[in-house]
Design a protein around this motif. Structure first.
Motif, PDB file in Angstrom:
ATOM      1  N   ASN A   1     103.907 -63.554-136.655  1.00  0.00           N
ATOM      2  CA  ASN A   1     105.050 -62.809-136.174  1.00  0.00           C
ATOM      3  C   ASN A   1     104.831 -61.578-136.585  1.00  0.00           C
ATOM      4  O   ASN A   1     105.214 -60.617-135.791  1.00  0.00           O
ATOM      5  N   ILE A   2     104.739 -61.079-137.758  1.00  0.00           N
ATOM      6  CA  ILE A   2     104.650 -59.925-138.447  1.00  0.00           C
ATOM      7  C   ILE A   2     103.696 -59.104-137.574  1.00  0.00           C
ATOM      8  O   ILE A   2     103.851 -57.846-137.303  1.00  0.00           O
ATOM      9  N   MET A   3     102.264 -59.665-137.524  1.00  0.00           N
ATOM     10  CA  MET A   3     101.180 -58.875-136.648  1.00  0.00           C
ATOM     11  C   MET A   3     101.785 -58.410-135.228  1.00  0.00           C
ATOM     12  O   MET A   3     101.351 -57.610-134.607  1.00  0.00           O
ATOM     13  N   ALA A   4     102.327 -59.605-134.555  1.00  0.00           N
ATOM     14  CA  ALA A   4     102.611 -59.642-133.241  1.00  0.00           C
ATOM     15  C   ALA A   4     103.550 -58.632-133.092  1.00  0.00           C
ATOM     16  O   ALA A   4     103.785 -57.689-132.195  1.00  0.00           O
ATOM     17  N   LEU A   5     104.864 -58.446-134.112  1.00  0.00           N
ATOM     18  CA  LEU A   5     105.838 -57.586-134.014  1.00  0.00           C
ATOM     19  C   LEU A   5     105.293 -55.971-133.935  1.00  0.00           C
ATOM     20  O   LEU A   5     105.607 -55.350-133.438  1.00  0.00           O
ATOM     21  N   ILE A   6     104.403 -55.874-135.110  1.00  0.00           N
ATOM     22  CA  ILE A   6     103.935 -54.394-135.144  1.00  0.00           C
ATOM     23  C   ILE A   6     103.094 -53.789-133.916  1.00  0.00           C
ATOM     24  O   ILE A   6     103.272 -52.922-133.543  1.00  0.00           O
ATOM     25  N   PHE A   7     102.449 -55.101-133.185  1.00  0.00           N
ATOM     26  CA  PHE A   7     101.578 -54.586-132.050  1.00  0.00           C
ATOM     27  C   PHE A   7     102.697 -54.443-130.977  1.00  0.00           C
ATOM     28  O   PHE A   7     102.452 -53.299-130.469  1.00  0.00           O
ATOM     29  N   CYS A   8     103.536 -55.161-130.998  1.00  0.00           N
ATOM     30  CA  CYS A   8     104.662 -55.047-129.536  1.00  0.00           C
ATOM     31  C   CYS A   8     105.268 -53.647-129.917  1.00  0.00           C
ATOM     32  O   CYS A   8     105.312 -52.980-128.848  1.00  0.00           O
ATOM     33  N   ILE A   9     105.957 -53.272-131.187  1.00  0.00           N
ATOM     34  CA  ILE A   9     106.569 -52.175-131.371  1.00  0.00           C
ATOM     35  C   ILE A   9     105.799 -51.019-131.138  1.00  0.00           C
ATOM     36  O   ILE A   9     106.390 -49.971-130.548  1.00  0.00           O
ATOM     37  N   HIS A  10     104.627 -51.017-131.853  1.00  0.00           N
ATOM     38  CA  HIS A  10     103.758 -49.821-131.600  1.00  0.00           C
ATOM     39  C   HIS A  10     103.482 -49.606-130.166  1.00  0.00           C
ATOM     40  O   HIS A  10     103.136 -48.389-129.716  1.00  0.00           O
ATOM     41  N   ALA A  11     103.170 -50.416-129.377  1.00  0.00           N
ATOM     42  CA  ALA A  11     102.813 -50.316-127.797  1.00  0.00           C
ATOM     43  C   ALA A  11     104.014 -49.620-127.301  1.00  0.00           C
ATOM     44  O   ALA A  11     103.928 -48.794-126.437  1.00  0.00           O
ATOM     45  N   LEU A  12     105.127 -50.193-127.438  1.00  0.00           N
ATOM     46  CA  LEU A  12     106.154 -49.858-126.742  1.00  0.00           C
ATOM     47  C   LEU A  12     106.581 -47.947-127.142  1.00  0.00           C
ATOM     48  O   LEU A  12     106.953 -47.131-126.595  1.00  0.00           O
ATOM     49  N   GLN A  13     106.234 -47.863-128.688  1.00  0.00           N
ATOM     50  CA  GLN A  13     106.650 -46.701-129.088  1.00  0.00           C
ATOM     51  C   GLN A  13     105.570 -45.563-128.611  1.00  0.00           C
ATOM     52  O   GLN A  13     106.033 -44.363-128.383  1.00  0.00           O
ATOM     53  N   SER A  14     104.336 -45.991-128.353  1.00  0.00           N
ATOM     54  CA  SER A  14     103.183 -45.139-127.652  1.00  0.00           C
ATOM     55  C   SER A  14     103.080 -44.924-126.220  1.00  0.00           C
ATOM     56  O   SER A  14     102.576 -44.142-125.597  1.00  0.00           O
ATOM     57  N   MET A  15     104.393 -45.577-125.558  1.00  0.00           N
ATOM     58  CA  MET A  15     104.228 -45.462-123.998  1.00  0.00           C
ATOM     59  C   MET A  15     105.296 -44.674-123.702  1.00  0.00           C
ATOM     60  O   MET A  15     106.378 -44.910-123.805  1.00  0.00           O
ATOM     61  N   PHE A  16     105.035 -43.630-122.818  1.00  0.00           N
ATOM     62  CA  PHE A  16     105.828 -42.714-121.640  1.00  0.00           C
ATOM     63  C   PHE A  16     105.850 -42.927-120.506  1.00  0.00           C
ATOM     64  O   PHE A  16     105.004 -42.573-120.032  1.00  0.00           O
ATOM     65  N   ILE A  17     106.788 -43.512-120.051  1.00  0.00           N
ATOM     66  CA  ILE A  17     106.954 -43.968-118.754  1.00  0.00           C
ATOM     67  C   ILE A  17     106.793 -42.834-117.647  1.00  0.00           C
ATOM     68  O   ILE A  17     106.133 -42.673-116.693  1.00  0.00           O
ATOM     69  N   GLY A  18     107.459 -41.699-118.052  1.00  0.00           N
ATOM     70  CA  GLY A  18     107.634 -40.438-117.348  1.00  0.00           C
ATOM     71  C   GLY A  18     108.752 -40.243-116.352  1.00  0.00           C
ATOM     72  O   GLY A  18     109.619 -39.241-116.588  1.00  0.00           O
ATOM     73  N   ASN A  19     108.986 -41.313-115.605  1.00  0.00           N
ATOM     74  CA  ASN A  19     110.018 -41.363-114.471  1.00  0.00           C
ATOM     75  C   ASN A  19     110.463 -42.758-114.179  1.00  0.00           C
ATOM     76  O   ASN A  19     109.653 -43.761-114.551  1.00  0.00           O
ATOM     77  N   PHE A  20     111.659 -42.854-113.576  1.00  0.00           N
ATOM     78  CA  PHE A  20     111.899 -44.211-113.048  1.00  0.00           C
ATOM     79  C   PHE A  20     111.023 -44.793-112.143  1.00  0.00           C
ATOM     80  O   PHE A  20     110.841 -46.142-112.028  1.00  0.00           O
ATOM     81  N   LYS A  21     110.483 -44.028-111.440  1.00  0.00           N
ATOM     82  CA  LYS A  21     109.570 -44.539-110.212  1.00  0.00           C
ATOM     83  C   LYS A  21     108.325 -45.171-111.014  1.00  0.00           C
ATOM     84  O   LYS A  21     107.941 -46.593-110.484  1.00  0.00           O
ATOM     85  N   ASN A  22     107.877 -44.494-111.913  1.00  0.00           N
ATOM     86  CA  ASN A  22     106.698 -45.323-112.533  1.00  0.00           C
ATOM     87  C   ASN A  22     106.969 -46.481-113.279  1.00  0.00           C
ATOM     88  O   ASN A  22     106.214 -47.526-113.068  1.00  0.00           O
ATOM     89  N   GLY A  23     108.174 -46.682-113.951  1.00  0.00           N
ATOM     90  CA  GLY A  23     108.449 -47.810-114.723  1.00  0.00           C
ATOM     91  C   GLY A  23     109.172 -48.949-113.798  1.00  0.00           C
ATOM     92  O   GLY A  23     108.748 -49.950-114.035  1.00  0.00           O
ATOM     93  N   PHE A  24     109.597 -48.445-112.560  1.00  0.00           N
ATOM     94  CA  PHE A  24     109.686 -49.643-111.586  1.00  0.00           C
ATOM     95  C   PHE A  24     108.638 -50.191-111.079  1.00  0.00           C
ATOM     96  O   PHE A  24     108.525 -51.394-110.828  1.00  0.00           O
ATOM     97  N   MET A  25     107.656 -49.513-110.585  1.00  0.00           N
ATOM     98  CA  MET A  25     106.345 -49.732-110.121  1.00  0.00           C
ATOM     99  C   MET A  25     105.735 -50.761-111.087  1.00  0.00           C
ATOM    100  O   MET A  25     105.072 -51.739-110.856  1.00  0.00           O
ATOM    101  N   LEU A  26     105.449 -50.429-112.326  1.00  0.00           N
ATOM    102  CA  LEU A  26     104.925 -51.122-113.365  1.00  0.00           C
ATOM    103  C   LEU A  26     105.551 -52.336-113.642  1.00  0.00           C
ATOM    104  O   LEU A  26     105.104 -53.428-113.595  1.00  0.00           O
ATOM    105  N   LEU A  27     107.008 -52.550-113.724  1.00  0.00           N
ATOM    106  CA  LEU A  27     107.685 -53.744-113.951  1.00  0.00           C
ATOM    107  C   LEU A  27     107.604 -54.655-112.662  1.00  0.00           C
ATOM    108  O   LEU A  27     107.387 -56.174-113.092  1.00  0.00           O
ATOM    109  N   SER A  28     107.588 -54.025-111.512  1.00  0.00           N
ATOM    110  CA  SER A  28     107.599 -55.070-110.288  1.00  0.00           C
ATOM    111  C   SER A  28     106.087 -55.583-110.295  1.00  0.00           C
ATOM    112  O   SER A  28     105.884 -56.828-109.946  1.00  0.00           O
ATOM    113  N   LEU A  29     105.020 -54.822-110.419  1.00  0.00           N
ATOM    114  CA  LEU A  29     103.650 -55.297-110.472  1.00  0.00           C
ATOM    115  C   LEU A  29     103.663 -56.590-111.363  1.00  0.00           C
ATOM    116  O   LEU A  29     102.843 -57.460-111.551  1.00  0.00           O
TER     117      LEU A  29
END
Length: 276
Positions: free
Chosen positions: A209-237
């Protein structure tokens, strides 16, 4: 003249929007992220002594805390990049803040599906043991970025002196390969490899879980969606991506069950008292 206060308000004027934010020497969300980390540590400690915590509760709380930490750190990272590019004028090869575009959003599930199918067929042809060894090596080295982000979030800029000059700088433009590493990167890589050795030796859900948590948090930290439209498209797909690979095929379950690597969260549960 430079302001005496380490915290200053900066106004960036763009064609149609004025962005006002506070640049600080430390994270704006220290209290919030610390609270989330304490909760994760408490849940892990409880899991070491009892397996009575329902799986549904563990999964829900872990998911919410990971998203909160990743979101806080993503805002910190975004402001750090804005300060670097627009205030310090330190471009370092960057022409702007890299954000997820519309094409990135709809291509992400496709590449994720290709990667998942690649793991599935690799297990069929080369065996799960070979795939597991390659994944463990990849995660051990790739985890250095997550370890670096974790250390920086707690200790701030104390290692900046070790993170300035590249001791490894390899670039092959013909194939688009680029490898750069500082002394701090190499230290984080060693720490990540040590953590992986602990996981391989003890096979404990805690190290997993330590390794998995580090990967999950770093992935979210490094991701900038840009706008709501991009986030909606990503989560829908990704919603339909999960439905297809979990319920429409056996690909997701086969990969998840046969890969012995810290790519998923694990929780203790005693099945001895349940009916088969």
């Amino acid at each position: 003249p430079k302001p005496q206060n380490p915290s200053c308000r900066i106004n960036l004027i763009h064609p149609c929007v004025s962005i006002s934010f506070i640049i600080m020497t430390n994270s704006l969300f220290n209290k919030q992220t610390t609270f989330c980390y304490v909760c994760l540590f408490a849940l892990t400690a409880i899991g070491c002594f009892t397996d009575k915590v329902p799986i549904q509760v563990n999964v829900t709380i872990h998911s919410v805390l990971i998203i909160c930490i990743g979101s806080f750190k993503s805002l910190d990272e975004l402001m750090r990049m804005i300060k670097k590019i627009h205030v310090d004028k330190n471009y370092d090869g960057e022409q702007g803040i890299e954000q997820m575009s519309w094409s990135d959003a709809w291509q992400f599930p496709i590449y994720a599906g290709i990667s998942l199918c690649g793991l599935y067929f690799a297990m069929q042809f080369f065996g799960k043991d070979t795939v597991n060894y390659l994944l463990l090596a990849y995660i051990a080295i790739g985890g250095a970025a997550g370890v670096k982000a974790l250390i920086t979030s707690f200790l701030g800029n104390r290692f900046d002196a070790m993170d300035k000059d590249y001791v490894i700088n390899i670039s092959i433009k013909m194939i688009g390969f680029e490898l750069q590493a500082t002394n701090f990167d190499l230290i984080c890589c060693v720490l990540s490899c040590i953590q992986m050795l602990f996981y391989v030796y003890f096979k404990s859900w805690v190290f997993n879980n330590i390794m998995a948590l580090i990967f999950c948090i770093h992935a979210l930290q490094s991701m900038f969606i840009g706008n709501f439209k991009n986030g909606f498209m990503l989560l829908s797909l990704l919603f339909f991506y999960d439905i297809f690979f979990v319920f429409g095929t056996d690909v997701m379950l086969t990969v998840a069950k046969n890969i012995d690597a810290p790519i998923k969260l694990m929780f203790p549960k005693d099945f001895s008292g349940e009916k088969p």
